[in-house]
Design an enzyme around this catalytic site. Structure first.
Site, PDB file in Angstrom:
ATOM      1  N   LYS A   1     -38.938  23.672  29.093  1.00 30.00           N
ATOM      2  CA  LYS A   1     -39.808  22.571  28.658  1.00 30.00           C
ATOM      3  C   LYS A   1     -40.801  22.234  29.766  1.00 30.00           C
ATOM      4  O   LYS A   1     -40.609  22.630  30.917  1.00 30.00           O
ATOM      5  CB  LYS A   1     -38.952  21.353  28.319  1.00 30.00           C
TER       6      LYS A   1
ATOM      7  N   ARG B   1     -30.119   7.863  24.743  1.00 28.41           N
ATOM      8  CA  ARG B   1     -31.457   8.382  24.510  1.00 28.41           C
ATOM      9  C   ARG B   1     -31.437   8.852  23.069  1.00 28.41           C
ATOM     10  O   ARG B   1     -30.573   8.429  22.309  1.00 28.41           O
ATOM     11  CB  ARG B   1     -31.688   9.567  25.472  1.00 28.41           C
TER      12      ARG B   1
ATOM     13  N   TYR C   1     -60.663   6.915  53.206  1.00 37.72           N
ATOM     14  CA  TYR C   1     -60.963   5.696  52.450  1.00 37.72           C
ATOM     15  C   TYR C   1     -60.286   4.472  53.062  1.00 37.72           C
ATOM     16  O   TYR C   1     -59.151   4.551  53.540  1.00 37.72           O
ATOM     17  CB  TYR C   1     -60.416   5.820  51.029  1.00 37.72           C
TER      18      TYR C   1
ATOM     19  N   MET D   1     -58.303  11.974  45.829  1.00 38.16           N
ATOM     20  CA  MET D   1     -58.008  12.646  44.562  1.00 38.16           C
ATOM     21  C   MET D   1     -57.860  14.156  44.762  1.00 38.16           C
ATOM     22  O   MET D   1     -56.952  14.778  44.224  1.00 38.16           O
ATOM     23  CB  MET D   1     -59.122  12.367  43.553  1.00 38.16           C
TER      24      MET D   1
HETATM   25  C1  PLP Z   1     -33.981  19.097  30.578  1.00 39.78           C
HETATM   26  C2  PLP Z   1     -32.753  19.199  29.863  1.00 39.78           C
HETATM   27  C3  PLP Z   1     -31.702  20.018  30.340  1.00 39.78           C
HETATM   28  C4  PLP Z   1     -31.743  20.724  31.644  1.00 39.78           C
HETATM   29  O1  PLP Z   1     -31.327  19.864  32.659  1.00 39.78           O
HETATM   30  P1  PLP Z   1     -31.243  20.324  34.189  1.00 39.78           P
HETATM   31  O2  PLP Z   1     -30.708  19.149  34.891  1.00 39.78           O
HETATM   32  O3  PLP Z   1     -32.635  20.623  34.586  1.00 39.78           O
HETATM   33  O4  PLP Z   1     -30.369  21.499  34.228  1.00 39.78           O
HETATM   34  C5  PLP Z   1     -30.600  20.141  29.547  1.00 39.78           C
HETATM   35  N1  PLP Z   1     -30.498  19.505  28.369  1.00 39.78           N
HETATM   36  C6  PLP Z   1     -31.471  18.703  27.886  1.00 39.78           C
HETATM   37  C7  PLP Z   1     -31.297  18.032  26.601  1.00 39.78           C
HETATM   38  C8  PLP Z   1     -32.617  18.516  28.613  1.00 39.78           C
HETATM   39  O5  PLP Z   1     -33.575  17.723  28.146  1.00 39.78           O
END
Ligand code: PLP
Length: 760
Positions: free
Chosen positions: A429, A527, A655, A704
């Site tokens: 992801k 969640r 700055y 930036m």
């Molecule tokens: C991101 C995620 C993981 C991976 O977690 P890590 O701590 O990076 O291994 C596993 N399960 C879900 C649902 C996630 O969103």
């Protein structure tokens, strides 16, 4: 090759029965009839394998003018009246006898180089370092096999003053033959990597076999990593200390150490040694992959053009993006134009979409390449770098370097720790945690990963477009994206009744049935997810709707890495277990249950169920100190100095005049800023970078697109490399300075920066 052997002396060396006679002198040898260039004075070895299919190769060689042949006793060949045939028991053996004999004609030192990796690199390094002081004979290309070593030795001539011969083996027992041929005075052991191990019972055997080469050496030079063998080696050797050099990845410190010690042995002064090592070519070390213009991906491998390296690069090209168009570009210099046919033949066998030979003085037609993986190869003397650079997408001189080998290593590490039947779902992801999903996912797929996880549907679509054929789980799908999901065969995580209803409706519209879905339960993190108490209702719906099929049941731990929360985590695990049991008992769908992420997998191995979801540790990061040494960090972040300034005491920097120079100082301006993920909170000493291995704190505020750093204690020049994350400043340390965690640093690296992929 400049030999000078009469027919009689060859007959004696080979112990051969001779058919025919001639007064001509043998000056060089061939064993491949396709490579014949100069027939006069050539001796053709009809090696088994190269000449098995009848005698067409012997005939072809004869037609090309060859008149001297070494053939196996039992070969039925039509003897030509004007040719000479040496009939021997063993043709390869005869070639080796000749090499052995030839080697004995010279009394200058012969240095044998072995190790399972790095031989050719080391040979080129040493050549680079000493060729102005010594007349060097060295193995051509990566010639190090039973044939290659013989050919290398036949290159020896009287005006040389030292010879370097590579020796490589693929089977037990071969090294002794190589030693008999080479009779090395000195030995060099480069490194012991993972390559070429398949045929060996175990590493120990492999190692023992390698030392056979050095048995009669005056002295062998071996890297510090073998120090523990001190009392066990049956050879005369010197353990060389590691030598760190910021231009090389850590893994090379052993080889550099050997190089340094060897140069000292050759009486080079310490200053000279440092100078020469600093100017070593680094290109040989790896293939560079970067983004090009027009959506191309460029593989830059312009250090050499030997055929072994070329076929390796061609394989790599095919792996990198199997569905993309493949273009091969060869920069052929005049000097090497005779190799064209052979190169062409090799490339054709890989069937690329296009290939181009670029003669000297001509440019690569980058404008014509679109959305392709372009492999660029050239001889080093072709100086093709500039041509390659023209194809690069002009982005930002600040780059994020991703080490693919590290990722592969980390996955393998997990695989070795997990029970065999447990699958790994690779979390890619947020564009593979910022490292570029379109590159990382295909690479993982090639390494055998079949399940991928993304957050949103469009990330899944991106993976499909990159050629991912395995299962792609969308963890937080948006209800509007149901069509996109179905169209691309993505597997949604379903976390609410509304969403389930909506998704089933979309499937009904498309007349689709048994579509794989993953049910997500909230076991305590609060969640997304169904409540545990929803399980009966969820199951009732799913069981009554033929449109869907349960592919997975999963949950997520809230504090998997925290030993102080074991009780809480165990509670989550217990709730999940009851959900899984319930589903197992009430559905015939054979689904995958999964709850563990990276940290959880090692802390609660009994709860792996069918699959783990590997994220951060795959990229090499962990909070677990015991685990840390087993993982390899995959992300480095580099920039380079744009400008250097002297700032007098009392002047302000940046700055807001927030920094006043406490004394005269030198600063460097580095083109990285908060828009790249180098947060503004790192202003004024909170953050640092490393230049030539020395810590340089940020002075003034982070802008930036730029920062200013204090380089008063470093000697640096414009364009020198700046490490933001790397060996000196690991990801975790940088994250701490930003008061965050590696996840956020990684995913915060802006898209405008080049991602460069390396494989070591
Ligand atoms: C991101 C995620 C993981 C991976 O977690 P890590 O701590 O990076 O291994 C596993 N399960 C879900 C649902 C996630 O969103």
């Amino acid at each position: 090759m400049k030999l000078h052997y009469s027919i009689d002396s060859c007959a004696e060396i080979f112990e051969a029965e001779v058919v025919g006679s001639s007064l001509d002198i043998i000056t060089h040898v061939y064993f491949d009839s396709r490579k014949i260039q100069q027939a006069k004075g050539a001796l053709f070895f009809a090696l088994p394998g190269h000449s098995r299919s009848g005698n067409e190769f012997i005939e072809s060689a004869y037609k090309q003018g060859i008149r001297f042949f070494v053939i196996a006793k039992n070969t039925s060949v039509k003897f030509q009246a004007d040719a000479v045939y040496f009939k021997v028991q063993d043709v390869l053996g005869a070639l080796q006898q000749l090499a052995k004999y030839h080697r004995r004609q010279f009394s200058y030192p012969v240095v044998a180089i072995t190790g399972s990796v790095g031989k050719t690199t080391f040979k080129e390094w040493i050549f680079h370092c000493i060729s102005d002081k010594f007349k060097v004979v060295r193995s051509p290309k990566s010639f190090n096999s039973q044939i290659g070593v013989a050919l290398s030795l036949l290159e020896m001539h009287e005006s040389a003053s030292i010879a370097f011969i590579e020796a490589g083996i693929s089977k037990s027992g071969e090294m002794k033959i190589l030693r008999d041929m080479i009779q090395p005075d000195y030995g060099i052991f480069t490194a012991f990597g993972k390559a070429h191990r398949e045929n060996f019972a175990n590493n120990e055997e492999h190692l023992l076999e390698k030392w056979v080469l050095f048995r009669e050496c005056r002295l062998a030079f071996i890297p510090h990593t073998f120090a523990d063998l001190e009392n066990r080696l049956p050879i005369n050797f010197q353990v060389c200390e590691a030598y760190e050099n910021h231009r090389f990845p850590k893994g090379y410190s052993g080889m550099l150490g050997v190089l340094k010690t060897f140069l000292a042995y050759l009486q080079f002064e310490p200053e000279e040694i440092r100078e020469r090592i600093d100017s070593l070519p680094t290109l040989a070390l790896r293939m560079e992959v970067f983004e090009g213009i027009n959506g191309n991906t460029i593989i830059n491998d312009t250090y050499n053009l030997d055929l072994d390296a070329l076929s390796e690069a061609l394989i790599y090209q095919r792996q990198l993006a199997p569905e993309k168009k493949r273009i091969v570009v060869i920069g052929l210099s005049e000097k090497h134009s005779h190799e064209r046919l052979e190169i062409e033949r090799l490339i054709s066998s890989f069937d690329p979409d296009e290939f181009h030979f670029i003669p000297e003085g001509k440019s690569i037609p980058w404008e014509n390449f679109h959305q392709a993986v372009v492999l660029v190869k050239a001889h080093r003397d072709r100086a093709f770098e500039y041509e390659v650079a023209r194809g690069k997408a002009l982005k930002h001189r600040t780059i994020v370097e991703i080490n693919l080998s590290a990722i592969k290593h980390n996955v393998s590490f997990y695989q070795s720790r997990l029970p065999k039947e447990v699958k790994i779902l690779a979390m890619v992801k947020a564009s593979s945690y910022g490292s570029g999903a379109e590159k990382i996912a295909p690479y993982l797929q090639h390494a055998g990963i079949t399940h991928f996880g993304v957050a949103f549907a469009d990330e899944g679509v991106e993976l499909r477009n990159a050629g991912i054929t395995g299962s792609i789980v969308v963890m937080n799908p948006d209800p509007e994206h149901s069509d996109l999901i179905i169209e691309h065969q993505l597997e949604p995580a379903i976390y609410s009744f509304e969403q389930l209803d909506e998704f089933i409706t979309a499937l009904i519209h498309r007349k689709t049935s048994a579509y794989p879905i993953h049910l997500k339960f909230d076991t305590g993190m609060h969640r997304l997810g169904f409540a545990p108490a929803d399980k009966e209702r969820v199951l009732a719906i799913v069981n009554s709707q033929p449109e869907v099929r349960i592919q997975g049941v999963y949950s997520h731990l809230a504090d998997a890495d925290n030993p102080n929360q074991n009780t809480f985590t165990q509670k989550q695990l217990a709730i999940f277990d009851s959900i899984v049991s319930y589903f197992r008992a009430h559905t015939s769908d054979s689904f995958l249950a999964h709850i563990l992420n990276s940290e959880g997998s090692l802390r609660y191995p009994e709860s792996c169920y069918d699959m783990i979801r590997l994220g951060i540790s795959m990229y090499g990061y962990t909070e677990n100190k015991a685990l840390k040494p087993s993982l390899q960090a995959s992300v480095s972040w580099y920039s380079s100095i744009s400008q250097i300034k002297n700032v007098p005491k009392g002047d302000f920097i940046g700055y807001g005049c927030s920094y006043e120079a406490p004394e005269d100082m030198t600063i460097a301006i580095v083109p990285v800023g908060y828009a790249d993920g180098f947060r503004r909170s790192l202003s004024n000493g909170k953050g640092s970078v490393f230049i030539h291995g020395i810590k340089c704190p940020v002075v003034g505020r982070v802008c930036m697109d730029m920062i200013m750093v204090d380089i008063s204690s470093v000697t640096a020049k414009v364009n020198d490399q700046v490490e933001i994350i790397g060996v000196n400043q690991p990801m975790e340390v940088f994250a701490k300075a930003m008061e965050t965690i590696p996840y956020e640093v990684m995913t915060g690296l802006s898209r405008r920066m080049h991602r460069v992929y390396v494989e070591e």
